[in-house]
Structures are given as structure tokens and as C-alpha cells.
Design a protein around this motif. Structure first.
Motif, PDB file in Angstrom:
ATOM      1  N   ALA A  24      -2.992 -16.330  -5.608  1.00  0.00           N
ATOM      2  CA  ALA A  24      -2.101 -15.522  -6.595  1.00  0.00           C
ATOM      3  C   ALA A  24      -1.765 -14.271  -5.868  1.00  0.00           C
ATOM      4  O   ALA A  24      -0.552 -13.810  -5.985  1.00  0.00           O
ATOM      5  N   THR A  25      -2.649 -13.637  -5.448  1.00  0.00           N
ATOM      6  CA  THR A  25      -2.551 -12.262  -4.915  1.00  0.00           C
ATOM      7  C   THR A  25      -2.537 -11.951  -3.411  1.00  0.00           C
ATOM      8  O   THR A  25      -1.995 -11.079  -2.761  1.00  0.00           O
ATOM      9  N   TYR A  26      -3.038 -13.153  -2.628  1.00  0.00           N
ATOM     10  CA  TYR A  26      -3.104 -13.122  -1.254  1.00  0.00           C
ATOM     11  C   TYR A  26      -4.176 -12.234  -0.770  1.00  0.00           C
ATOM     12  O   TYR A  26      -4.250 -12.117   0.345  1.00  0.00           O
ATOM     13  N   ASN A  27      -4.730 -11.388  -1.407  1.00  0.00           N
ATOM     14  CA  ASN A  27      -5.890 -10.680  -0.989  1.00  0.00           C
ATOM     15  C   ASN A  27      -7.261 -11.452  -1.167  1.00  0.00           C
ATOM     16  O   ASN A  27      -7.276 -12.553  -1.935  1.00  0.00           O
TER      17      ASN A  27
ATOM     18  N   TYR B 142      -0.169  -6.123   1.957  1.00  0.00           N
ATOM     19  CA  TYR B 142       1.135  -5.846   1.443  1.00  0.00           C
ATOM     20  C   TYR B 142       1.493  -4.606   0.690  1.00  0.00           C
ATOM     21  O   TYR B 142       2.419  -4.583   0.123  1.00  0.00           O
ATOM     22  N   GLY B 143       0.443  -3.684   0.454  1.00  0.00           N
ATOM     23  CA  GLY B 143       0.293  -2.593  -0.357  1.00  0.00           C
ATOM     24  C   GLY B 143       0.135  -2.614  -1.693  1.00  0.00           C
ATOM     25  O   GLY B 143      -0.145  -1.969  -2.670  1.00  0.00           O
ATOM     26  N   GLN B 144      -0.709  -4.125  -1.974  1.00  0.00           N
ATOM     27  CA  GLN B 144      -1.306  -4.339  -3.270  1.00  0.00           C
ATOM     28  C   GLN B 144      -3.134  -4.344  -3.118  1.00  0.00           C
ATOM     29  O   GLN B 144      -3.492  -4.937  -2.545  1.00  0.00           O
ATOM     30  N   PRO B 145      -3.506  -3.418  -3.932  1.00  0.00           N
ATOM     31  CA  PRO B 145      -4.805  -3.442  -3.926  1.00  0.00           C
ATOM     32  C   PRO B 145      -5.607  -4.517  -4.186  1.00  0.00           C
ATOM     33  O   PRO B 145      -5.226  -5.396  -5.056  1.00  0.00           O
TER      34      PRO B 145
ATOM     35  N   ALA C 264      -1.314   0.582   2.548  1.00  0.00           N
ATOM     36  CA  ALA C 264      -1.294   0.696   0.796  1.00  0.00           C
ATOM     37  C   ALA C 264      -1.363   2.148   0.588  1.00  0.00           C
ATOM     38  O   ALA C 264      -1.946   2.587  -0.347  1.00  0.00           O
ATOM     39  N   HIS C 265      -0.826   2.974   1.507  1.00  0.00           N
ATOM     40  CA  HIS C 265      -0.780   4.419   1.043  1.00  0.00           C
ATOM     41  C   HIS C 265      -0.037   4.708  -0.260  1.00  0.00           C
ATOM     42  O   HIS C 265       0.925   4.428  -0.383  1.00  0.00           O
ATOM     43  N   GLY C 266      -1.082   5.281  -0.965  1.00  0.00           N
ATOM     44  CA  GLY C 266      -0.605   5.694  -2.408  1.00  0.00           C
ATOM     45  C   GLY C 266      -0.750   4.609  -3.431  1.00  0.00           C
ATOM     46  O   GLY C 266      -0.422   4.888  -4.783  1.00  0.00           O
ATOM     47  N   ALA C 267      -1.148   3.316  -3.192  1.00  0.00           N
ATOM     48  CA  ALA C 267      -1.333   2.366  -4.305  1.00  0.00           C
ATOM     49  C   ALA C 267      -2.586   2.799  -4.973  1.00  0.00           C
ATOM     50  O   ALA C 267      -3.458   3.508  -4.653  1.00  0.00           O
TER      51      ALA C 267
ATOM     52  N   PRO D  88       0.935  -1.727  -7.095  1.00  0.00           N
ATOM     53  CA  PRO D  88       1.259  -1.827  -5.559  1.00  0.00           C
ATOM     54  C   PRO D  88       2.286  -0.609  -5.312  1.00  0.00           C
ATOM     55  O   PRO D  88       2.956  -0.365  -6.033  1.00  0.00           O
ATOM     56  N   VAL D  89       2.332  -0.541  -4.021  1.00  0.00           N
ATOM     57  CA  VAL D  89       3.198   0.268  -3.348  1.00  0.00           C
ATOM     58  C   VAL D  89       4.377  -0.521  -2.588  1.00  0.00           C
ATOM     59  O   VAL D  89       5.175   0.179  -1.790  1.00  0.00           O
TER      60      VAL D  89
END
Length: 361
Positions: A107-110, A133-136, A160-163, A279-280
């Protein structure tokens, strides 16, 4: 042509400020580990809500140096996602350890925390969750497992800078984090660059030595170190862009929201965002069993897309593992990243949505 990422337009917004940063460095006469690096490290540490930041040569070296500082080496194992850019694996190999892959949550790919514990052995020393992809990644679950087994956790935050995860920025969720400032990142330099963030003062001191030939005192080398230092000029450029990173990330969220709304009735599989994640949107990745045909048709309509990633690390010639990782392999066949640039014209966003709607029916 709608470019996948219009870096020219991203950087042209700061032309005056970037030239001023260049002049500042030239006028200082100091080009390695000077005041610009020191200032950026302080500013980025504050941004990530941590005590320490150390600028290094690039994102791969950031990962490598942390593992090196923790004493991870030959005979050790490090848990990594099966679905990631190869740099996550290479850092483990560079210290002589073995990367042990764990499949992602479809679902999240993480990395799927439910599968991590089964991969732990007496030789496991660390876990590297990637905020892909920018999602924690689900860091509470990862940290709970790590605490139970006495393992270190290194966030791969290159995308993920800023996520945020449960309201807290990535970079301060594990024992340390590694960032890349490659030009296409949310916070991108005008060349290579990277950083390590942590709240561990002993690790911070160790990294400062390792990145500088193993030296904390000039011409005294206490260990066999490396030359991996964030360039003074790149640090000056990054300071300019850090000031608007939240604004750019907000723009990315607006574009991602438009994509999610506009494509919800297509046959494409859209990204899923857990309630605890902010996410960012470094990448907006859709899935389709007919990915290659979709990509060709979008290109024919003047829309550039990219594949992240067409071959998972275990299948690369560099590793060539015989073991199969079905989820990562399926993703590699189906993922397609749509164009996404901060402040992307609304007209272009709508064109991409319309094209995907037309093709995806």
C-alpha cells in the motif's frame, strides 16, 4: 513538452540570491569546512528538530559514514528494503556487511515492519528504513523492533526533506538519518551534497572526524577516515533554498492533491497515505500493469515521465541475487512517476490529469 522536473525553473527563482551566495563565498576566501557549512549545518539541524547536522559529500556517503561510525562491518547484516534505490544497499556493502532485504508494504511501498522481525539474525546490527518517494516509513513500529533486539536505526531520508511522521520531521526519528542534496531532490544543491542528522553527540563527533580524513585536529589522524565534506559553495546555495523548502513542499502537496482527485476514477493505482504521514511528494508514483504503454502514450502527448525504479537492487548485476522478492519485482514492472515540479503551472497539471484520464479509461 511538459518536463518531468523543470530544474531550470526551480533554480531560476533564486538567481539573484544564488549569485549573492557565490559572491559571499568568493569574498570569504574559504572553500572547505568554513562558515557557510557551519551555518547550514546549524540551520538544517534546527529544521529537522535535532541537535546535530554534519554536511558530507553526498547521500551515499552519508549512509556509509554512519554505518562506519557504528562499527558495522564484515560478518554483520543490515536490514534494508527490497524496494529502494541501490544506494541504500551499496552503503551496507561498502562497510563489508551484508544487506538483508525485506519486502515493502504494497500500500505504501515502504518497508513492511511486520516482516522485519523474521529477517533478524544474531548477525543483524542495524535497520535502514527508507522514506521512499517522500513518504515517511512507519517509524514507531521500526523503532519498537529495533529496541527489542538492540539494533541501530538509520533513516534513509534522501527523498523526504521536510516530511513529517506523527507531527515530527524525518531526520530525528531514528538514531541517525542520511540526506542527499542531489539537484533533483526537494532540497537540491547545484551539484552533489549530503548530510547526517542525529541527537547523538558521540556519533556527531565521530562523523566529523571520519568525513575529514579521520582528523579532528589538523594533521593528527586518529583513525582511517575519508574525504567526504559538503562543499562550502553548495552549503551557501542550500541555505538559500532551505529558506523556501516548506513553501516548495506545500506546492508539491497541492499538485499531489490535484492528481489524487483528478485520477481517482482512472484504472491507475494511486499512492496511499497513512493518517500518520505527511509526505512531501518528492515523486508522485502511480501503478499500472500496462505501465510501458501508458508511458509511451504520455510521451507522445508531450509529457515526460520516469521510472523509479525499473530494476530492484537484488536483481541488479551488482548483486544478482537468486532469491526472488515478488512485491519489489511487481512494483518495478508497474510504477510510473508523473511530472511534478514545485509551482508547476496549473495548465500543465490539468493536461497530465486529462491525458491519464483519457488513457486510463
Amino acid at each position: 513538452m511538459i518536463p518531468f522536473l523543470d530544474i531550470k525553473s526551480v533554480n531560476n527563482r533564486f538567481r539573484k540570491e544564488l549569485h549573492a551566495a557565490l559572491d559571499r563565498v568568493l569574498d570569504s576566501g574559504w572553500f572547505v569546512l568554513g562558515k557557510e557549512v557551519e551555518a547550514f549545518e546549524k540551520e538544517f539541524a534546527g529544521y529537522c528538530q535535532v541537535q546535530y547536522c554534519m554536511g558530507v559529500g553526498n547521500g551515499l556517503e552519508a549512509l556509509h559514514l554512519v554505518l562506519q561510525a557504528w562499527g558495522v562491518g564484515p560478518g554483520d547484516e543490515v536490514i534494508v528494503p527490497s524496494n529502494t534505490f541501490i544506494a541504500t544497499w551499496l552503503a551496507v556493502s561498502q562497510v563489508g556487511a551484508t544487506p538483508v532485504a525485506v519486502e515493502p508494504d504494497p500500500a505504501t511501498y515502504n518497508i513492511d515492519p511486520l516482516q522485519i522481525e523474521a529477517a533478524i539474525t544474531p548477525r543483524t546490527k542495524a535497520i535502514i528504513p527508507v522514506h521512499l518517494y517522500g513518504q515517511p516509513a512507519d517509524m514507531d513500529a521500526v523503532m519498537s523492533i529495533a529496541k527489542k533486539h538492540g539494533l541501530k536505526v538509520l533513516e534513509d531520508a534522501a527523498q523526504a526533506h521536510g516530511a513529517r511522521y506523527r507531527g515530527k520531521r524525518v531526520g530525528g526519528l531514528g538514531h541517525a538519518a542520511a540526506f542527499s542534496f542531489y539537484p533533483g531532490k526537494n532540497l537540491g544543491a547545484l551539484g552533489d551534497g549530503g548530510a547526517i542528522t542525529t541527537d547523538d553527540v558521540q556519533l556527531a563527533d565521530k562523523i566529523k572526524s571520519l568525513r575529514n580524513y579521520g582528523s579532528a585536529v589538523k594533521y593528527q589522524h586518529d583513525e582511517k577516515g575519508f574525504n567526504s565534506r559538503l562543499d562550502e559553495l553548495q552549503a551557501a546555495f542550500l541555505r538559500v533554498k532551505l529558506a523556501v523548502l516548506d513553501e516548495d513542499n506545500a506546492s508539491r502537496r497541492t499538485i499531489a492533491s490535484a492528481y489524487l482527485k483528478g485520477l481517482k476514477d482512472c484504472s491507475l493505482i494511486l499512492p496511499q497515505v497513512p493518517s500518520w504521514a505527511e509526505p512531501v511528494w518528492h515523486l508522485f508514483v502511480v501503478r499500472s500493469p500496462k505501465r510501458d504503454q501508458l508511458r509511451e502514450r504520455l510521451l507522445g502527448l508531450g509529457m515526460e515521465t520516469l521510472l523509479h525504479y525499473p530494476m530492484p537492487p537484488h536483481a541488479q548485476p551488482a548483486y544478482g541475487l537468486s532469491k526472488s522478492y515478488p512485491v519489489a519485482e511487481e512494483l518495478s514492472r508497474e510504477v510510473l512517476s508523473l511530472p511534478l515540479t514545485p509551482h508547476m503551472p496549473e495548465e500543465n497539471i490539468n493536461k497530465v490529469i486529462s491525458a491519464c484520464q483519457m488513457i486510463g479509461k
